[in-house]
Write a protein that holds these residues in place. Structure first.
Motif, PDB file in Angstrom:
ATOM      1  N   ALA A 202      33.300  35.904  70.471  1.00 41.53           N
ATOM      2  CA  ALA A 202      33.839  37.259  70.285  1.00 41.53           C
ATOM      3  C   ALA A 202      35.294  37.191  69.843  1.00 41.53           C
ATOM      4  O   ALA A 202      35.733  37.930  68.954  1.00 41.53           O
ATOM      5  CB  ALA A 202      33.716  38.069  71.571  1.00 41.53           C
ATOM      6  N   LEU A 203      36.042  36.282  70.454  1.00 40.56           N
ATOM      7  CA  LEU A 203      37.456  36.138  70.086  1.00 40.56           C
ATOM      8  C   LEU A 203      37.564  35.620  68.646  1.00 40.56           C
ATOM      9  O   LEU A 203      38.407  36.082  67.867  1.00 40.56           O
ATOM     10  CB  LEU A 203      38.133  35.182  71.071  1.00 40.56           C
ATOM     11  N   SER A 206      36.783  38.180  65.950  1.00 40.17           N
ATOM     12  CA  SER A 206      37.833  39.207  65.847  1.00 40.17           C
ATOM     13  C   SER A 206      38.982  38.747  64.949  1.00 40.17           C
ATOM     14  O   SER A 206      39.830  39.538  64.560  1.00 40.17           O
ATOM     15  CB  SER A 206      38.375  39.560  67.230  1.00 40.17           C
ATOM     16  N   LYS A 207      39.012  37.480  64.631  1.00 40.90           N
ATOM     17  CA  LYS A 207      40.097  36.921  63.816  1.00 40.90           C
ATOM     18  C   LYS A 207      39.788  37.094  62.329  1.00 40.90           C
ATOM     19  O   LYS A 207      38.631  37.263  61.947  1.00 40.90           O
ATOM     20  CB  LYS A 207      40.261  35.424  64.137  1.00 40.90           C
ATOM     21  N   PRO A 208      40.802  36.998  61.457  1.00 47.62           N
ATOM     22  CA  PRO A 208      40.540  37.057  60.031  1.00 47.62           C
ATOM     23  C   PRO A 208      39.776  35.814  59.579  1.00 47.62           C
ATOM     24  O   PRO A 208      39.983  34.763  60.158  1.00 47.62           O
ATOM     25  CB  PRO A 208      41.942  37.082  59.406  1.00 47.62           C
ATOM     26  N   ARG A 211      37.254  39.687  61.370  1.00 46.73           N
ATOM     27  CA  ARG A 211      37.849  40.821  62.085  1.00 46.73           C
ATOM     28  C   ARG A 211      36.805  41.788  62.639  1.00 46.73           C
ATOM     29  O   ARG A 211      36.864  43.000  62.386  1.00 46.73           O
ATOM     30  CB  ARG A 211      38.798  41.605  61.170  1.00 46.73           C
ATOM     31  N   SER A 213      34.864  44.245  65.060  1.00 46.99           N
ATOM     32  CA  SER A 213      35.353  45.212  66.046  1.00 46.99           C
ATOM     33  C   SER A 213      34.250  46.186  66.380  1.00 46.99           C
ATOM     34  O   SER A 213      33.150  46.118  65.826  1.00 46.99           O
ATOM     35  CB  SER A 213      36.561  45.978  65.494  1.00 46.99           C
ATOM     36  N   GLN A 214      34.564  47.120  67.263  1.00 44.50           N
ATOM     37  CA  GLN A 214      33.609  48.156  67.662  1.00 44.50           C
ATOM     38  C   GLN A 214      33.215  49.055  66.485  1.00 44.50           C
ATOM     39  O   GLN A 214      32.267  49.821  66.600  1.00 44.50           O
ATOM     40  CB  GLN A 214      34.211  48.987  68.784  1.00 44.50           C
ATOM     41  N   ASP A 215      33.954  48.951  65.386  1.00 46.47           N
ATOM     42  CA  ASP A 215      33.575  49.739  64.209  1.00 46.47           C
ATOM     43  C   ASP A 215      32.470  49.064  63.411  1.00 46.47           C
ATOM     44  O   ASP A 215      31.938  49.654  62.476  1.00 46.47           O
ATOM     45  CB  ASP A 215      34.794  49.952  63.298  1.00 46.47           C
ATOM     46  N   VAL A 239      32.195  42.839  71.977  1.00 47.46           N
ATOM     47  CA  VAL A 239      32.802  43.427  70.780  1.00 47.46           C
ATOM     48  C   VAL A 239      32.623  44.949  70.794  1.00 47.46           C
ATOM     49  O   VAL A 239      33.485  45.684  70.337  1.00 47.46           O
ATOM     50  CB  VAL A 239      32.179  42.822  69.506  1.00 47.46           C
ATOM     51  N   GLY A 240      31.491  45.399  71.342  1.00 49.22           N
ATOM     52  CA  GLY A 240      31.213  46.829  71.341  1.00 49.22           C
ATOM     53  C   GLY A 240      30.649  47.309  70.014  1.00 49.22           C
ATOM     54  O   GLY A 240      30.877  48.446  69.604  1.00 49.22           O
ATOM     55  N   TYR A 333      37.174  30.354  59.926  1.00 47.27           N
ATOM     56  CA  TYR A 333      38.119  31.481  59.903  1.00 47.27           C
ATOM     57  C   TYR A 333      39.456  30.967  59.384  1.00 47.27           C
ATOM     58  O   TYR A 333      39.604  29.790  59.126  1.00 47.27           O
ATOM     59  CB  TYR A 333      38.224  32.143  61.279  1.00 47.27           C
ATOM     60  N   TYR A 334      40.412  31.892  59.210  1.00 46.37           N
ATOM     61  CA  TYR A 334      41.678  31.496  58.594  1.00 46.37           C
ATOM     62  C   TYR A 334      42.657  30.909  59.603  1.00 46.37           C
ATOM     63  O   TYR A 334      43.010  31.560  60.574  1.00 46.37           O
ATOM     64  CB  TYR A 334      42.380  32.698  57.960  1.00 46.37           C
ATOM     65  N   GLU A 339      45.398  31.403  55.405  1.00 47.89           N
ATOM     66  CA  GLU A 339      45.519  32.842  55.157  1.00 47.89           C
ATOM     67  C   GLU A 339      46.507  33.136  54.030  1.00 47.89           C
ATOM     68  O   GLU A 339      46.384  34.119  53.320  1.00 47.89           O
ATOM     69  CB  GLU A 339      45.947  33.562  56.445  1.00 47.89           C
TER      70      GLU A 339
ATOM     71  N   LEU B 203      41.283  38.688  73.911  1.00 43.87           N
ATOM     72  CA  LEU B 203      40.212  39.490  73.318  1.00 43.87           C
ATOM     73  C   LEU B 203      40.596  40.973  73.327  1.00 43.87           C
ATOM     74  O   LEU B 203      40.367  41.700  72.353  1.00 43.87           O
ATOM     75  CB  LEU B 203      38.913  39.252  74.098  1.00 43.87           C
ATOM     76  N   SER B 206      43.216  41.966  70.768  1.00 40.91           N
ATOM     77  CA  SER B 206      42.691  41.941  69.391  1.00 40.91           C
ATOM     78  C   SER B 206      41.975  43.244  69.039  1.00 40.91           C
ATOM     79  O   SER B 206      41.664  43.490  67.889  1.00 40.91           O
ATOM     80  CB  SER B 206      41.728  40.759  69.213  1.00 40.91           C
ATOM     81  N   LYS B 207      41.725  44.068  70.031  1.00 37.74           N
ATOM     82  CA  LYS B 207      40.997  45.328  69.807  1.00 37.74           C
ATOM     83  C   LYS B 207      41.973  46.430  69.398  1.00 37.74           C
ATOM     84  O   LYS B 207      43.162  46.339  69.659  1.00 37.74           O
ATOM     85  CB  LYS B 207      40.264  45.730  71.101  1.00 37.74           C
ATOM     86  N   GLN B 214      47.193  36.412  64.445  1.00 37.21           N
ATOM     87  CA  GLN B 214      48.130  35.351  64.104  1.00 37.21           C
ATOM     88  C   GLN B 214      49.264  35.849  63.209  1.00 37.21           C
ATOM     89  O   GLN B 214      50.244  35.155  63.016  1.00 37.21           O
ATOM     90  CB  GLN B 214      47.377  34.226  63.406  1.00 37.21           C
TER      91      GLN B 214
END
Lengths: 535, 535
Positions: A202-203, A206-208, A211, A213-215, A239-240, A333-334, A339, B203, B206-207, B214
């Motif tokens: 999950a962490l 969430s990173k680039p 990314r 998210s709950q959306d 994450v939701g 991930y980046y 990045e 976590l 990040s929300k 980063q």
């Protein structure tokens, strides 16, 4: 009473998701949908019913199903009462499937209607089963010759589950993996493994660039029988994100669900991505692919496919792991350096094997156990440590010892490391071709061949050779009319461009209509090798 | 050999950060900076030196310092060798400070030059100290009458730390908290507590709305002696953010660092935010505050201050926890419902106490232990479970038993819950005012009074009353000329607006120049109560 000894058990994930993301939804095709809070209620009810019909802590409960809400319910309800979820590979031949049920000593089974005939066929071997829970989408009762319960009745009649005494080190899951080699091996995980793996994934997502998210709306196209569907049925609670379940895989249905449910995040093996993108509906609805976040794993992502996906606006990050590792160890991930790179270079990093996810320690080492240099050339084996790796193969101490040699989990994957620290797998240990004492990295070779416009799919396998030990053979599914000479010339230009060693060029090219695939949709190289040795 | 029993120890966080985010930096004012990978090397070297001078697993190591790179080094190096980090509160009166060192039975101390006189004063009581490690920013040797080592020498001469045998359930930290009541209590945490807390906080941040990544540069303005600086020295390794350390607090220096280091993410108590925003340089450089992400905790955020911050473009989310909870339990991040609200309503949610962070279970319960309704009216106590809560007060079984009554950690904070599930603290249990058998929520009252344009700071405390049991008294630091009648009239209009009960209006208003503060910059209500009772 007194200090509460908090155990990392999967019910904690459901508790969190159904509290903070209570209105988020679990969706099964166009048939059923539950909010997280409703889902939790149904999970508890089903779990309580399981206790009532006699399921005991430690009992193995097989699930034989496509990717459905019923399966998702079992992902939580079974471990929550201390029982063990056995995610049966429904792509195995019936005999192998039954073997795994026997080997795991399953006491109960949750079976979708269309799989009950399989169960009846194996009846003679399934004396250990105490009961079967069946269901059909149409809610018709599905009878078997075993003591049978109806899933819907259990899920509806149950009540709130009283607190269970389960510990984080209890076994939560077991499943079997054959990879592309031999007898299925049983692999098992504890509650703690699953919770820590979920936190880290999950962490990471969430990173680039992902990314999450709950959306986001997740639709994971990794079968639920396959390594916890890469952990996402648990990750989604952290994450939701809405969670869309596609049932039996069917590209048209998947594209339809992407449109209807506004899917924004998926995970899958390359073959599934290829099947979706090459489906006629993919070009009809180009808008659904724009910005689609896709984690790719399971086998190497052909560069051509990656570019095709990118052209459609898909945002790809490769992930890596194996059944024994729950599964995720790395994701592309980046890092901060990557990045900052121009988009094109960044993209090339996103499709590598990646860097370790939080708490996982991943190294590429030579035969003495030293890290290989970051030169993108020196090949070493990937070894790993993380707080969610399997302790042992189920009832198989010998293979366990090999797996955990020197206290590092040996993946058997060969890889190089680039200057940014990104790992790139160049071969499976068992697929590796050693020619004149040197490795020929078959994945790199395949990747280059795949960029030829007339090549559909390609697989390189080794063939015994008197002089060199082994020599590579290329199996190709051509697109249109492709001649051996054409591909040879193409590879010679790649040699001139410095992308390839001349002696890597395969000695033989075999054109075929399609490839044998494993039950997890990977090209079955073992079958190809057998084909070769039998002429 | 064989299966690697992965322990959740703080070195794993450093290993991750220094691998994936190797080029990210730790910055101490304008004096020193290290990349994460260099920092890791120095941490290992210092840890190895600690072993060499005789520090043993289980030894308590006191740190007496401002927020510096030296402190950050100790955050990792001390627990990494199995020793225990005692973060000494340098804002305590010298005698109390010494008492905590004695109570913790510290064997070693790491002391910044300006604090060595304190040590000498307490010499008679510090016979247990085996050695002291001193340093000055100017790299001058700092002598003491104890066996003394120079920090820089130890940090430079050490070598790579060989693998240590530390377990996740070993104690990693201890510190003392008095809150606003009585004798300091010793609170301790294990490696596992710290790692799990860090994963959950990383976590959470990040929300939305904080969306830490980063790309952020952290400067945390919570003292490092205060509950692990809310966990951020560890969290930063998971997020991969630069970490700016401001040394001794000074608003001018902080604003300067924000400009130079492009600080984008901070955490602090309201008082510090107030001090920064009211500093003359704040209006000189408005651009540094645009988009600044700030987590506020420690005490209630006055609405006026929140609005002032919002006007400057600051992105606030309130967090909540206590020393006993490592500390974070809730953060006012967005649930999906709240994310969809209009900006103004969303903002009002961001400044509440929030919702549970992953793995933490937080409830507001009545005296029978039942959840209060989500009506924003019914007051209950906040109780919690999480995998990072302190097991016990150090050498204090009696208070431990009260803390863990019924297997839930009792925070002693009184709160209500709104329809979105957001908790809002209305009072500290011990600060609560019970008048005629009913609670007067002092935080709500303070908040309303603080919206009067002539009110600087305000604190409500209870005073014994023959008739009502207790009645509220308002202490106010006025801005300009403020009369009691003015504020009474103001509150009566608020009663008419339905924001306040008439009987909540304080009986007395006391105007003061400034408030007594606790060592963690909270208003010291205990001192105010004493002031009242002594007339």
């Amino acid at each position: 009473m007194g200090y509460y000894n908090y155990n990392l058990t999967v019910d904690k994930l459901l508790d969190y998701g159904s509290t903070v993301y209570s209105s988020k939804e679990i969706v099964y095709r166009d048939r059923r949908r539950y909010t997280f809070s409703k889902f939790r209620e149904r999970v508890e009810a089903f779990a309580q019913s399981l206790l009532k019909i006699g399921v005991k802590p430690g009992d193995k409960v097989a699930v034989v199903d496509w990717d459905t809400d019923v399966y998702m319910t079992a992902y939580y309800a079974v471990p929550m009462i201390g029982a063990v979820l056995h995610t049966v590979n429904v792509r195995y031949p019936p005999e192998v499937m039954l073997k795994t049920v026997l080997h795991a000593e399953d006491k109960w089974a949750i079976v979708r209607d269309e799989f009950t005939p399989l169960l009846e066929k194996g009846k003679a071997f399934l004396g250990g089963l105490k009961g079967v829970i069946t269901y059909s989408d149409e809610r018709e009762k599905v009878k078997t010759s075993f003591p049978t319960h109806d899933f819907w009745e259990l899920q509806e009649s149950g009540e709130r589950l009283p607190p269970q005494e389960i510990k984080e080190d209890m076994q939560a899951t077991v499943f079997y993996t054959s990879g592309t080699t031999g007898e299925p091996k049983g692999i098992w995980f504890t509650h703690r493994d699953l919770v820590l793996h979920s936190m880290s994934v999950a962490l990471t997502t969430s990173k680039p660039p992902l990314r999450s998210s709950q959306d986001d709306n997740f639709m994971i196209l990794v079968p639920m029988f396959h390594v916890h569907q890469w952990g996402f049925p648990y990750v989604t609670m952290l994450v939701g994100a809405n969670y869309v379940l596609p049932g039996r895989y069917d590209p048209a249905m998947e594209i339809e669900l992407m449109r209807k449910e506004h899917v924004t995040f998926s995970a899958m093996v390359p073959t599934i991505l290829y099947m979706i993108l090459s489906h006629p509906n993919a070009s009809k609805y180009p808008e659904v692919f724009k910005g689609w976040k896709v984690m790719i794993g399971g086998s190497a992502l052909p560069t051509e496919l990656a570019y095709a996906a990118r052209k459609m606006g898909i945002n790809i990050a490769v992930g890596y792991g194996m059944s024994e590792t729950a599964p995720v160890l790395t994701v592309a991930y980046y890092t901060p350096e990557v990045e900052k790179l121009p988009e094109e270079d960044r993209f090339l990093q996103q499709i590598k094997t990646g860097v370790p996810i939080p708490l996982s320690q991943v190294r590429v080492v030579d035969e003495k156990g030293n890290d290989v240099p970051r030169d993108e050339k020196t090949v070493g084996e990937i070894v790993a440590r993380a707080p969610w790796l399997t302790r042992s193969y189920y009832k198989d101490p010998e293979r366990t010892e090999k797996l955990w040699k020197d206290s590092w989990l040996h993946t058997g994957d060969l890889a190089v490391v680039d200057k940014y620290g990104y790992i790139r797998i160049v071969d499976r240990d068992k697929d590796a071709i050693k020619s004149g004492g040197e490795f020929i990295p078959s994945l790199i070779l395949e990747d280059i061949i795949s960029t030829h416009p007339k090549v559909g799919e390609v697989a390189i396998v080794g063939m015994k050779d008197e002089k060199w030990g082994e020599r590579p053979v290329a199996f190709i599914v051509p697109k249109g009319d492709l001649k051996e000479e054409e591909i040879r010339q193409f590879l010679l230009t790649k040699v001139e461009e410095g992308k390839l060693q001349k002696w890597w060029i395969p000695d033989r090219f075999v054109f075929v209509k399609e490839f044998p695939k494993t039950s997890t949709n990977k090209i079955d190289k073992k079958a190809l090798r057998n084909q070769l040795s039998s002429g």
